[in-house]
Design a protein around this motif. Structure first.
Motif, PDB file in Angstrom:
ATOM      1  N   LEU A  50       0.865  -1.194  -0.124  1.00 12.13           N
ATOM      2  CA  LEU A  50      -0.057  -0.097  -0.070  1.00 12.13           C
ATOM      3  C   LEU A  50       0.925   1.229  -0.038  1.00 12.13           C
ATOM      4  O   LEU A  50       0.822   2.187  -0.774  1.00 12.13           O
ATOM      5  CB  LEU A  50      -0.953  -0.065   1.342  1.00 12.13           C
ATOM      6  N   TYR A  51       1.816   1.428   0.981  1.00  9.84           N
ATOM      7  CA  TYR A  51       2.453   2.493   1.108  1.00  9.84           C
ATOM      8  C   TYR A  51       3.340   2.783  -0.223  1.00  9.84           C
ATOM      9  O   TYR A  51       3.711   3.752  -0.853  1.00  9.84           O
ATOM     10  CB  TYR A  51       3.358   2.238   2.265  1.00  9.84           C
ATOM     11  N   GLU A  52       4.108   1.546  -0.767  1.00  8.02           N
ATOM     12  CA  GLU A  52       4.861   1.864  -1.882  1.00  8.02           C
ATOM     13  C   GLU A  52       4.035   2.369  -3.305  1.00  8.02           C
ATOM     14  O   GLU A  52       4.624   2.964  -3.994  1.00  8.02           O
ATOM     15  CB  GLU A  52       5.572   0.531  -2.195  1.00  8.02           C
ATOM     16  N   GLY A  53       2.946   1.725  -3.200  1.00 10.21           N
ATOM     17  CA  GLY A  53       1.906   2.030  -4.209  1.00 10.21           C
ATOM     18  C   GLY A  53       1.294   3.697  -4.065  1.00 10.21           C
ATOM     19  O   GLY A  53       1.019   4.213  -5.097  1.00 10.21           O
ATOM     20  N   PHE A  54       1.599   4.047  -3.089  1.00  9.73           N
ATOM     21  CA  PHE A  54       1.122   5.445  -2.723  1.00  9.73           C
ATOM     22  C   PHE A  54       2.401   6.451  -2.949  1.00  9.73           C
ATOM     23  O   PHE A  54       2.144   7.696  -2.742  1.00  9.73           O
ATOM     24  CB  PHE A  54       0.626   5.555  -1.115  1.00  9.73           C
ATOM     25  N   GLY A  55       3.573   5.819  -3.204  1.00 12.63           N
ATOM     26  CA  GLY A  55       4.709   6.609  -3.783  1.00 12.63           C
ATOM     27  C   GLY A  55       5.803   6.690  -2.711  1.00 12.63           C
ATOM     28  O   GLY A  55       6.589   7.260  -2.834  1.00 12.63           O
TER      29      GLY A  55
END
Length: 173
Positions: A142-147
């Protein structure tokens, strides 16, 4: 990029309107918040983190450290929570993010991250950081997908092979 507010806000993933949920400020000591935090703690206790690798703030620490805390309600039910501790404009640390399993996949975690990012920007804070455990693979995705990008430990954290440290600049990418 000149860094004006409209350009900054474009860098934060937006979700369309969803009348089924709302994010509200809440005290970590409120009933719904306490239930969500207890559920999160039970989830975390299911992983083999030793005590020295458990960094979650208690309810008392959330209050004492003046963490801005929010609860997501979905169709009138408490569905998730999240907080942010601001470090005098230097960065904001995401704390105690959680979405109850029955509410996952609805975009509520992304909505909370967006809410916390906007809260940070209103306080002139343009960097978000967080620590999470290596077994929290869905959260890391989730966090990596959020940038968010991986980084070295920050603040009071030290190198811990069971921790992942992440950061996102919400003003300039």
């Amino acid at each position: 990029m000149n860094g004006n507010a409209s350009e900054r806000s474009r860098l934060i993933p937006e979700l369309g309107p969803n009348p089924a949920f709302e994010i509200v400020a809440a005290s970590p000591t409120a009933g719904d918040a306490m239930h969500l935090l207890a559920e999160l703690d039970a989830h975390l206790m299911g992983h083999p983190y030793p005590p020295e690798s458990r960094h979650a703030f208690s309810v008392d620490q959330l209050v004492q450290q003046q963490v801005a805390f929010f609860v997501t309600n979905y169709d009138g039910q408490p569905a998730g929570c999240g907080g942010i501790k601001l470090f005098e404009g230097e960065y904001g640390e995401i704390k105690r993010m959680f979405v109850r399993p029955m509410f996952r996949g609805l975009g509520l975690a992304k909505a909370m991250l967006n809410h916390l990012a906007k809260h940070a920007l209103r306080k002139q804070t343009t960097v978000l950081r967080l620590e999470t455990g290596i077994y929290e693979t869905e959260a890391i995705a989730l966090y990596e997908g959020f940038g968010f990008k991986r980084r070295a430990p920050f603040g009071e954290y030290t190198v811990d092979p069971l921790s992942v440290y992440l950061e996102k600049n919400i003003e300039v990418e």
